[in-house]
Design a protein around this motif. Sequence first.
Motif, short mmCIF file in Angstrom:
data_model
loop_
_atom_site.label_atom_id
_atom_site.label_comp_id
_atom_site.label_asym_id
_atom_site.label_seq_id
_atom_site.Cartn_x
_atom_site.Cartn_y
_atom_site.Cartn_z
N ALA A 155 1.10 27.50 18.86
CA ALA A 155 0.56 28.20 20.05
C ALA A 155 1.32 27.79 22.08
N LEU A 156 1.73 26.36 21.26
CA LEU A 156 2.11 25.39 22.00
C LEU A 156 3.44 25.21 22.29
N PHE A 214 -9.47 23.67 21.30
CA PHE A 214 -8.90 22.99 20.29
C PHE A 214 -8.08 24.76 20.11
N VAL A 215 -8.24 25.34 21.17
CA VAL A 215 -6.99 26.81 21.19
C VAL A 215 -6.42 26.66 22.80
N LEU A 216 -5.04 27.39 22.77
CA LEU A 216 -4.63 27.68 24.24
C LEU A 216 -4.72 28.80 24.99
N GLU A 217 -5.92 28.35 25.61
CA GLU A 217 -6.09 29.21 26.59
C GLU A 217 -5.50 30.12 27.79
N PRO A 218 -4.92 30.99 26.98
CA PRO A 218 -3.30 31.74 28.16
C PRO A 218 -3.73 31.14 29.97
N LYS A 219 -5.11 30.96 30.33
CA LYS A 219 -4.95 30.90 31.50
C LYS A 219 -5.81 29.69 32.25
N SER A 220 -5.12 28.45 30.99
CA SER A 220 -6.16 26.71 31.39
C SER A 220 -4.84 25.94 31.55
N PRO A 221 -5.25 25.03 32.70
CA PRO A 221 -4.47 24.09 33.18
C PRO A 221 -3.05 23.63 32.69
N ILE A 222 -3.26 23.29 31.28
CA ILE A 222 -1.87 22.97 30.33
C ILE A 222 -1.29 24.16 30.11
N ALA A 223 -2.06 25.12 30.04
CA ALA A 223 -0.98 26.56 29.89
C ALA A 223 -0.74 26.51 31.18
N LEU A 224 -0.87 27.08 32.39
CA LEU A 224 -0.63 27.12 33.39
C LEU A 224 0.77 25.89 34.10
N ALA A 225 0.77 24.61 33.31
CA ALA A 225 1.31 24.03 33.58
C ALA A 225 2.72 23.82 32.91
N ILE A 226 2.47 24.79 32.01
CA ILE A 226 3.40 24.93 30.23
C ILE A 226 4.35 26.37 30.93
N GLN A 227 3.10 26.89 31.49
CA GLN A 227 4.44 28.24 31.64
C GLN A 227 5.27 27.83 32.85
N GLN A 228 4.59 27.43 34.36
CA GLN A 228 5.60 26.53 35.07
C GLN A 228 6.43 25.24 34.62
N ARG A 229 6.55 25.29 33.84
CA ARG A 229 7.96 24.34 33.49
C ARG A 229 7.43 23.12 34.13
N GLN A 230 5.77 22.22 34.12
CA GLN A 230 6.13 21.25 35.06
C GLN A 230 5.91 20.30 34.14
#
Length: 406
Positions: free
Chosen positions: A103-104, A55-71
């Motif tokens: 947040a996303l 329900f929230v965007l955790e900074p170190k979650s798999p989806i956050a890492l995928a966004i941060q790494q432009r995947q």
Amino acid sequence: MVSLFNHFTIKLFCVLLVFALSACSFPSKRQEESIAETSMKEKIGQMLTVGFDGFVLEPKSPIALAIQQRQIGGVILFDYDLKHQAYRKNIRNPAQLKKLTTALQNMAKKADQYRVNSAESSYPLIIAVDYEGGAVDRLHSRYGFPKTYSAQQFSKLPAKQAEQQAKNMAETLVTSGINVNFAPVVDLLYGPETFIARKKRSFSSIPEKVEESAEFFSRAYGKAGIACAYKHFPGHGSAVGDTHLGFVDVTDTWKKKELKPYQYLLAQKDACPIVMTAHVVNRHLDPGGKPATLSKAIIQGKLRDEMGFQGIVSTDCMQMSAIADNYSLSEVLKLSINAGADMLIFSNQQSPVWQNPADVIDLIYAHVKSGEIKSSRIESAYQRIIHLKKKLSDVDKNIANIIDTQ
């Protein structure tokens, strides 16, 4: 002698300086190959739209890492978690959803600062949902969102009420921070035993009535700056089976009239920019028996070449059993992209393990390196997605447009 030595030293220093500057100015072949690989992988990443838990965007979650790494190019949100058979996926209430989508987008904007091509403009993350109304309503009234109608109910509304309902749904999407809606369904209504009919997801058995109902939505969404999608090409209405659960063949039940809503709607100036494929087998259109999502005869041949569609072709979820139980992931990626698919969806609803987009990118990149997928196919998909993202306005600014027209 000292003067000569100093002169020689200065010349040597200048030569070394020129060499160092040249090395900085002109990357080595290995550096160039590394930059090209990263650029290609980022373009492949834009083709991926994925689901995630939370329900929230955790900074170190798999989806956050995928966004941060432009995947990835986008995410798709759900209310119901199929794996755990519970309403605990991404949507709890309007305030929570808005906080999540904000947040996303903020994380995607920050990640854009570190992209390979820094001269390229920053584009919004695709935040998608299935918001059809009725049984398929991720923004359900149980969470505090406005009540909706099923497609069958909607098609019976007077024109003025239907128009208002479509505008209300567009407003709900705008205020929630969602910029892509995988709707409306333009499958024709067959007997009550069919999968689409059981969920009341079809407007009508009459193509013209389907066209009329779908157009209310494409107009409302277009005015709101939201991209919509017609689905499920080339027609899922006659299927009794569910492609979530296994192979479905509509060869003996499909009718040519199922293409009529696409032919009409795609010719309109306010047409949805996305067409979503079905996972059904239709040997009338592909004698080889490939599901539409993997069929070049259906996507490139029928939809693009014959019907002239130049927008984004999106797959339905690639983890549905009709696909995942019959093909390897590597094969699915090669077939769907070569068939003409631009946007690949991994909803992470049915698979027991979260599909890491980095692994998908590596598989596609390997096919590109081997020549099994042409780099031009990736480039055309990437350009279509970026073209769409350029048109996706800041949804917060579009709320005034909707209210003004009510």
